[in-house]
Design an enzyme around this catalytic site. Sequence first.
Site, PDB file in Angstrom:
ATOM      1  N   GLU A 326       0.834  -1.214   0.000  1.00  0.00           N
ATOM      2  CA  GLU A 326       0.000   0.000   0.000  1.00  0.00           C
ATOM      3  C   GLU A 326       0.861   1.253   0.000  1.00  0.00           C
ATOM      4  O   GLU A 326       0.582   2.213  -0.715  1.00  0.00           O
ATOM      5  CB  GLU A 326      -0.932   0.003   1.224  1.00  0.00           C
ATOM      6  CG  GLU A 326      -2.014   1.083   1.196  1.00  0.00           C
ATOM      7  CD  GLU A 326      -1.590   2.416   1.787  1.00  0.00           C
ATOM      8  OE1 GLU A 326      -2.346   3.384   1.629  1.00  0.00           O
ATOM      9  OE2 GLU A 326      -0.483   2.501   2.379  1.00  0.00           O
ATOM     10  N   ASP A 355      -7.653   2.295   7.580  1.00  0.00           N
ATOM     11  CA  ASP A 355      -6.250   2.694   7.451  1.00  0.00           C
ATOM     12  C   ASP A 355      -5.999   3.833   8.429  1.00  0.00           C
ATOM     13  O   ASP A 355      -6.482   4.937   8.221  1.00  0.00           O
ATOM     14  CB  ASP A 355      -5.967   3.133   6.003  1.00  0.00           C
ATOM     15  CG  ASP A 355      -4.488   3.356   5.727  1.00  0.00           C
ATOM     16  OD1 ASP A 355      -4.139   3.615   4.559  1.00  0.00           O
ATOM     17  OD2 ASP A 355      -3.697   3.291   6.691  1.00  0.00           O
TER      18      ASP A 355
HETATM   19 ZN   LIG Z   1      -1.655   3.638   5.648  1.00  0.00          ZN
END
Ligand SMILES: [Zn+2]
Length: 525
Positions: A326, A355
């Site tokens: 990511e 997140d």
């Molecule tokens: Zn992150």
Amino acid sequence: MTATAVATGAILVLGSAAPAIAGTGPGHGGDRHTSVSQQLQRAVSAHSIEKRLRTFQWIADRYDGNRAAGTEGHEKTAAYIEKLLKRAGYSTERQPFSYEKVNIDRAEFSQVSPDPVDYVLEDEFYPMDYSGEGAVEEGAVTPVDINLDGDRASTSGCEAEDFAGFPAGDIALVQRGSCDFATKAANAEAAGASAVVVFNQGNDVPGDDRFGVIFGTLGELGIGIPVLGTSFEIGETLATATDPTVSIVLETTTVTVDTFNLLARSKKGDPTEQVVVGAHLDSVAEGPGINDNGTGSATILEVALKLAKLKAKPANQLVFAWWSGEEDGLQGSDYYVSQLGEEGVANTALNLNFDMVGSPNPVRFVYDGDGSEFGDEGPEGSAEIEATFVEHFASKGLETAPTEFDGRSDYAAFIDAGIPAGGLFTGAEGIKTEEEAAIFGGTAGEPYDPCYHQACDTKDNVDGAVLGQMADAVAHAVATFGSVSSWGWGWHGHHGHDGSWKKWNKNHGWDGRGFHGSHGGDGKR
Ligand SMILES: [Zn+2]
């Protein structure tokens, strides 16, 4: 958190429906979901999550201080999670994939004239991801279609015509805005620029830093000249200086990262109604990534483990996903969606993304699924996901604030595929406002996470109170959208539905519109 921009589809509000019918569920004698949600909320606590975070920290400490994709730190963290999931009865899968990553070996940027100064890496400039290499000694700087006045609206470098008369060999000075950095750099390279300096736009966008150093990406390899991001202030200085010259040196190494997504599917639940509950597991190379994103990874882990312990049965199959790559541009979630195919996309009901859910100076952000705040509504159904979170927090007397689908996390590929998405976030490098401090506490004028992407993003960089609140909301959303019951019955909902959320929506009279826009608006990382 990483690369940018997305766009969207239409809306309807489910959230309000679900909680409202509490106590009116199957047989209408008391809604079993509510109870599963509450049981799960009780079972998942900040305490149990912090225990996992200490283990993530311990692993990072043992493996070069980070858990970046392709490293031992990431592999060991994944193996730890895998072991727990298997022990809880989940079937797990590693989905391997590879990508190219550009590592910076040497980066220098200095003004030679009129005012000699060496700019500081990270504090005053940073090379764009996938930038080309090169060195330019005392290169003349030529501004390209910039706008320093008024609202500083900018299409700088977005059109080839912007470079009409551009002296080949010069360094192009362009301003952020309207198109992605890759487009600006490609136009500059085509016009013969020896390098490109992109300065931040200098306009006001709530919750977005449009003045500081740009940490951006070009999305992929291809540009053959150095491309640097810098602050509005430095851009303005160079743009208004008389005959400015600068020197740039950029040496990079391109490496192939071999890594994998870790997936765990519930044994029960309709596989044509998959609810993908995702959080990226990789950290940046600079630190252990405990808030970013140990908190999201550990929270969905605890929810998965406690669901198994409750012997809860989802009517919609749950797919827990620990994405990798990511921090290098949403690589893992991109790969997962790219492998779904038409049928796989059709079988994916929605994506929930978590997140950074433990920021030390937090705001309870909920992705703006209906686009009411930022205008970027998500695909049909995203509004319901937003509403479900907002109402959950409201039921606890907790305020929330919308956050934009700006493409900086793993929901982006799902939205691009037309799959509804939503999730939670507690803030990264953005600065907390006075209004936010009045509502959410903490310190105005300070970043939500002062250790964002740094070595200090350790287990001590987590706010336990907000983590607990976020964990409850994650538990509630998984129970709601998974249509989880602990009595082994599918959820029949007060309209006699089989728990299928798609059918639910269809029966709630959609006014859906198409999906538009593409991944990576301007490439801010
Ligand atoms: Zn992150």
